[in-house]
Scaffold this motif. Structure first.
Motif, PDB file in Angstrom:
ATOM      1  N   ASN A   1       3.193 -11.175  10.198  1.00 49.65           N
ATOM      2  CA  ASN A   1       1.810 -10.848   9.897  1.00 49.65           C
ATOM      3  C   ASN A   1       1.567  -9.348  10.018  1.00 49.65           C
ATOM      4  N   PHE A   2       0.808  -8.813   9.077  1.00 50.57           N
ATOM      5  CA  PHE A   2       0.240  -7.480   9.247  1.00 50.57           C
ATOM      6  C   PHE A   2      -1.244  -7.679   9.470  1.00 50.57           C
TER       7      PHE A   2
ATOM      8  N   TRP B   1      -2.359 -18.286  -0.466  1.00 51.41           N
ATOM      9  CA  TRP B   1      -2.243 -18.354   0.993  1.00 51.41           C
ATOM     10  C   TRP B   1      -2.460 -16.965   1.601  1.00 51.41           C
ATOM     11  N   PRO B   2      -3.484 -16.818   2.443  1.00 51.54           N
ATOM     12  CA  PRO B   2      -3.585 -15.597   3.234  1.00 51.54           C
ATOM     13  C   PRO B   2      -2.696 -15.745   4.466  1.00 51.54           C
TER      14      PRO B   2
ATOM     15  N   VAL C   1       4.148  -8.321   6.403  1.00 50.24           N
ATOM     16  CA  VAL C   1       5.198  -7.304   6.291  1.00 50.24           C
ATOM     17  C   VAL C   1       6.469  -7.998   5.837  1.00 50.24           C
ATOM     18  N   ARG C   2       7.182  -7.379   4.911  1.00 50.77           N
ATOM     19  CA  ARG C   2       8.495  -7.872   4.496  1.00 50.77           C
ATOM     20  C   ARG C   2       9.507  -7.400   5.547  1.00 50.77           C
TER      21      ARG C   2
ATOM     22  N   PHE D   1       6.706  -2.768   1.358  1.00 51.70           N
ATOM     23  CA  PHE D   1       6.880  -3.547   2.578  1.00 51.70           C
ATOM     24  C   PHE D   1       5.632  -4.319   2.997  1.00 51.70           C
ATOM     25  N   LEU D   2       4.464  -3.906   2.521  1.00 49.82           N
ATOM     26  CA  LEU D   2       3.229  -4.602   2.865  1.00 49.82           C
ATOM     27  C   LEU D   2       2.727  -5.400   1.668  1.00 49.82           C
ATOM     28  N   ASP D   3       2.497  -6.684   1.863  1.00 45.55           N
ATOM     29  CA  ASP D   3       1.827  -7.530   0.878  1.00 45.55           C
ATOM     30  C   ASP D   3       0.435  -7.818   1.420  1.00 45.55           C
TER      31      ASP D   3
END
Length: 367
Positions: A49-50, A231-232, A140-141, A81-83
């Motif tokens: 999670n971010f 999906w969040p 985060v990936r 790296f951030l979705d």
């Protein structure tokens, strides 16, 4: 051999410290006891999670910085790296109001939705009360980020050595320490220890740390029933006034892990373990409770499809990180459960400590 800094531990935080130090021109050797990409610690796995849903100023400062640094790493590596698919927070209304108030003071975008509005938007989830949505959060990936941190650090001259356990650290003054492996002794001005579950074992009585508890955690992936659903990422706190939540072990966190399903897990309540003697076997009562949670709250997945994951948490009593320096020894510890999102900013703090700077008071071991 002599270098400016030895980093002990090649997970997320150690790799980030090596990146930050090497880009400042420091000579860096990172030593990791296991092979690259191992699954024995806390940094493996495809996603984390971010989440910017904090009310505390220190954490909001750090996560805001981390967001910028994730983007810097993306610029260096040419990868994302951030979705930012958004993150929903629900349960315990008092906590959510405190977070929203802190966000409003700082201009961080977040807003409340009713339960029915949220359920209409995210049809794979159930909601009972108001939901705090943070659009600038998501996931985060993690696995890709770990590889990119190494590549970026090496591009600045750092050297990573895997399958190289550290057998001893000898302090030889305020600005000198010797790190001993099976094949070498390395002298350094600073030693940054980011050894996760092995921190206390490695450091022993060398420095005075708060108690670090190592637990074996067991989140699981669940198969979505409809791949078209959005999906969040999510955090769900139990309602202290609702007996329907009495079976919960802790808050629940989760996110979509592309290709693996919806990850969900209890937070920091697994059995205490020795990291060198883990069973890797799920605790069945907690797993049954997690499946019950999924059945009640995540109607968009198959609760019978649980594939447990085993990882370690290393936690302080209040869940705050430890970021501090003791002579030539810099320590980063106690991140498990909510640390990964902060990784590049934690690397910056560790580099500052190695260069003689300070960490925010909240994270010092002697406060």
């Amino acid at each position: 051999m002599e270098v400016d800094v030895v980093v002990v531990g090649g997970g997320a935080m150690g790799s980030a410290a090596a990146w930050q130090l090497s880009r400042r021109g420091r000579s860096v050797v990172l030593l990791e006891q296991f092979e690259q990409g191992h699954h024995i610690g806390a940094s493996h796995g495809a996603t984390r999670n971010f989440n910017m849903a904090y009310a505390e100023a220190d954490y909001l400062d750090l996560v805001t910085e981390a967001k910028d640094l994730w983007d810097e790493l993306a610029g260096e590596s040419g990868r994302q790296f951030l979705d930012l698919v958004g993150l929903v927070n629900h349960g315990n209304a008092g906590q959510l109001k405190a977070v929203r108030s802190a966000h409003a003071e700082r201009g961080i975008e977040s807003h409340f939705m009713t339960a029915s509005e949220a359920a209409n938007r995210w049809q794979g989830m159930n909601f009972r009360g108001d939901v705090l949505v943070v659009p600038g959060s998501g996931r985060v990936r993690a696995a890709e980020a770990l590889a990119a941190l190494r590549e970026a650090a090496e591009a600045h001259g750092a050297r990573f050595e895997y399958s190289t356990p550290v057998r001893d650290i000898r302090v030889a003054g305020d600005h000198r320490a010797v790190v001993v492996t099976d094949s070498a002794e390395i002298t350094a001005r600073r030693v940054v220890v980011t050894a996760g579950a092995w921190t206390s074992k490695l450091l022993g009585n060398l420095v005075r740390l708060p108690r670090l508890v190592v637990t074996q955690e067991q989140p699981a992936h669940f198969t979505p029933l409809d791949d078209s659903l959005a999906w969040p990422s999510f955090n769900h706190n139990p309602d202290p006034d609702d007996p329907r939540d009495d079976y919960w072990y802790s808050p629940v966190y989760g996110m979509l892990t592309p290709g693996e399903g919806i990850k969900a897990g209890w937070h920091g309540v697994g059995p205490v373990t020795d990291p060198d003697a883990r069973s890797f076997t799920p605790e069945p009562v907690q797993l049954d409770a997690l499946v019950r949670y999924v059945r009640e709250w995540l109607p968009g997945v198959d609760p019978a499809s649980a594939v447990p994951i085993s990882c370690t948490y290393t936690s302080t009593a209040n869940e705050d990180f430890v970021l501090d320096r003791f002579g030539p020894i810099v320590v980063g510890a106690g991140f498990s459960g909510h640390g990964f999102k902060f990784t590049p900013a934690v690397g910056r703090v560790l580099a500052d400590l190695a260069d003689g700077g300070a960490a925010p008071a909240r994270f010092t071991a002697r406060r």
